[in-house]
Scaffold this motif. Structure first.
Motif, mmCIF file in Angstrom:
data_model
loop_
_atom_site.group_PDB
_atom_site.id
_atom_site.type_symbol
_atom_site.label_atom_id
_atom_site.label_comp_id
_atom_site.label_asym_id
_atom_site.label_seq_id
_atom_site.Cartn_x
_atom_site.Cartn_y
_atom_site.Cartn_z
ATOM 1 N N GLY A 14 31.633 87.921 -9.879
ATOM 2 C CA GLY A 14 31.801 87.260 -8.486
ATOM 3 C C GLY A 14 32.658 86.015 -8.502
ATOM 4 N N VAL A 15 33.102 85.758 -9.538
ATOM 5 C CA VAL A 15 34.090 84.440 -9.619
ATOM 6 C C VAL A 15 35.553 85.273 -9.658
ATOM 7 N N LEU A 16 35.523 86.542 -10.263
ATOM 8 C CA LEU A 16 36.896 87.499 -10.024
ATOM 9 C C LEU A 16 36.921 87.722 -8.456
ATOM 10 N N ALA A 17 35.889 88.303 -7.889
ATOM 11 C CA ALA A 17 35.941 88.429 -6.768
ATOM 12 C C ALA A 17 36.385 87.686 -5.763
ATOM 13 N N GLU A 18 35.724 86.612 -6.061
ATOM 14 C CA GLU A 18 36.002 85.401 -5.211
ATOM 15 C C GLU A 18 37.481 84.733 -5.290
ATOM 16 N N GLY A 19 37.739 84.813 -6.434
ATOM 17 C CA GLY A 19 38.980 84.062 -6.933
ATOM 18 C C GLY A 19 38.766 82.655 -7.313
ATOM 19 N N ARG A 20 37.623 82.140 -7.620
ATOM 20 C CA ARG A 20 37.329 80.679 -7.955
ATOM 21 C C ARG A 20 35.862 80.785 -8.555
ATOM 22 N N VAL A 21 35.730 79.615 -9.105
ATOM 23 C CA VAL A 21 34.490 79.407 -9.569
ATOM 24 C C VAL A 21 33.909 78.225 -8.519
ATOM 25 N N GLY A 22 32.618 78.494 -7.936
ATOM 26 C CA GLY A 22 32.526 77.613 -6.996
ATOM 27 C C GLY A 22 30.902 77.045 -7.159
ATOM 28 N N GLY A 23 30.327 76.657 -6.297
ATOM 29 C CA GLY A 23 28.827 75.950 -6.253
ATOM 30 C C GLY A 23 29.059 74.216 -6.535
ATOM 31 N N GLU A 24 29.633 73.610 -5.954
ATOM 32 C CA GLU A 24 30.057 72.272 -6.191
ATOM 33 C C GLU A 24 28.440 71.391 -6.356
ATOM 34 N N PRO A 25 28.075 70.547 -7.108
ATOM 35 C CA PRO A 25 29.174 70.226 -8.266
ATOM 36 C C PRO A 25 28.926 71.387 -9.447
ATOM 37 N N ILE A 26 30.026 71.825 -10.209
ATOM 38 C CA ILE A 26 29.676 72.508 -11.147
ATOM 39 C C ILE A 26 29.330 72.084 -12.205
ATOM 40 N N ALA A 27 28.429 72.591 -13.157
ATOM 41 C CA ALA A 27 28.052 72.131 -14.300
ATOM 42 C C ALA A 27 28.795 72.636 -15.395
ATOM 43 N N ALA A 28 29.392 71.723 -16.115
ATOM 44 C CA ALA A 28 30.434 72.155 -17.317
ATOM 45 C C ALA A 28 30.295 71.381 -18.647
ATOM 46 N N PHE A 29 31.047 71.604 -19.447
ATOM 47 C CA PHE A 29 30.844 70.767 -20.897
ATOM 48 C C PHE A 29 32.494 70.659 -21.079
ATOM 49 N N ALA A 30 32.736 69.169 -21.696
ATOM 50 C CA ALA A 30 33.925 68.879 -21.995
ATOM 51 C C ALA A 30 33.826 67.829 -23.213
ATOM 52 N N VAL A 31 35.047 67.394 -23.779
ATOM 53 C CA VAL A 31 35.260 66.253 -24.623
ATOM 54 C C VAL A 31 34.911 64.954 -23.817
ATOM 55 N N THR A 32 33.713 64.284 -23.700
ATOM 56 C CA THR A 32 33.642 63.228 -22.957
ATOM 57 C C THR A 32 33.624 61.947 -24.165
ATOM 58 N N ASP A 33 33.516 60.737 -23.473
ATOM 59 C CA ASP A 33 33.601 59.493 -24.437
ATOM 60 C C ASP A 33 32.005 59.478 -25.218
ATOM 61 N N ALA A 34 31.297 60.241 -24.423
ATOM 62 C CA ALA A 34 29.778 60.100 -25.273
ATOM 63 C C ALA A 34 29.897 61.153 -26.238
ATOM 64 N N LEU A 35 30.589 62.187 -26.192
ATOM 65 C CA LEU A 35 30.704 63.364 -27.338
ATOM 66 C C LEU A 35 31.536 62.717 -28.321
ATOM 67 N N ARG A 36 32.848 61.755 -27.970
ATOM 68 C CA ARG A 36 33.558 61.276 -29.040
ATOM 69 C C ARG A 36 32.852 60.371 -29.844
#
Length: 150
Positions: A14-36
């Motif tokens: 679906g992402v490839l067909a639509e050309g984007r990841v949608g669904g605001e807000p999108i749940a994701a993961f990153a290097v945050t201050d809490a992870l640091r």
């Protein structure tokens, strides 16, 4: 900021067909201050964020029994301004992305090998058991994603 977006193979199609990841807000993961705050160097923290997204992908598989039993994590580079840390929701690497993520922002994908499907299927039956840790997610270039969903 590099973020890791958990998904599944059908959702990737679906992402490839639509050309984007949608669904605001999108749940994701990153290097945050809490992870640091948990310690580790940048490479270890990025890997921890990736693994957290892999765990979330497993929960998505548990919710979709028809999806192939392969975890999928998309790595994307997005502006810091659209990322909000949400460490209490799904661990210290948890973030929410306000807005969609266009395909041009994707850097790579990380996907289980097809040979891991049986073990990932067992792990999806009980996502909190941790069986998926026996398999490393394989790296794919963005140009290769269309072959994963054919």
């Amino acid at each position: 900021m590099r973020v890791y977006l958990p998904t599944t193979l059908p959702a990737l199609a679906g992402v490839l067909a639509e050309g984007r990841v949608g669904g605001e807000p999108i749940a994701a993961f990153a290097v945050t201050d809490a992870l640091r705050a948990t310690g580790g160097d940048d490479e270890e923290l990025e890997y921890e964020a990736l693994l957290s997204a892999g765990d979330a992908s497993l929960r998505l598989l548990a919710a979709d029994p028809s999806a192939p039993r392969r975890r999928v994590v998309l790595a994307a580079d997005v502006p810091d301004a659209i990322v909000t840390a949400t460490p209490d929701e799904a661990g210290p690497a948890s973030v929410a992305i306000g807005g969609s993520v266009p395909l041009k922002r994707l850097a790579s994908a990380h996907v289980d090998d097809a040979g891991a499907a049986e073990e990932i299927g067992a792990a999806a039956a009980d996502p909190e058991a941790g069986h998926q840790d026996e398999h490393e997610l394989m790296w794919y270039a963005v140009q290769e994603l269309k072959y994963l969903v054919e």
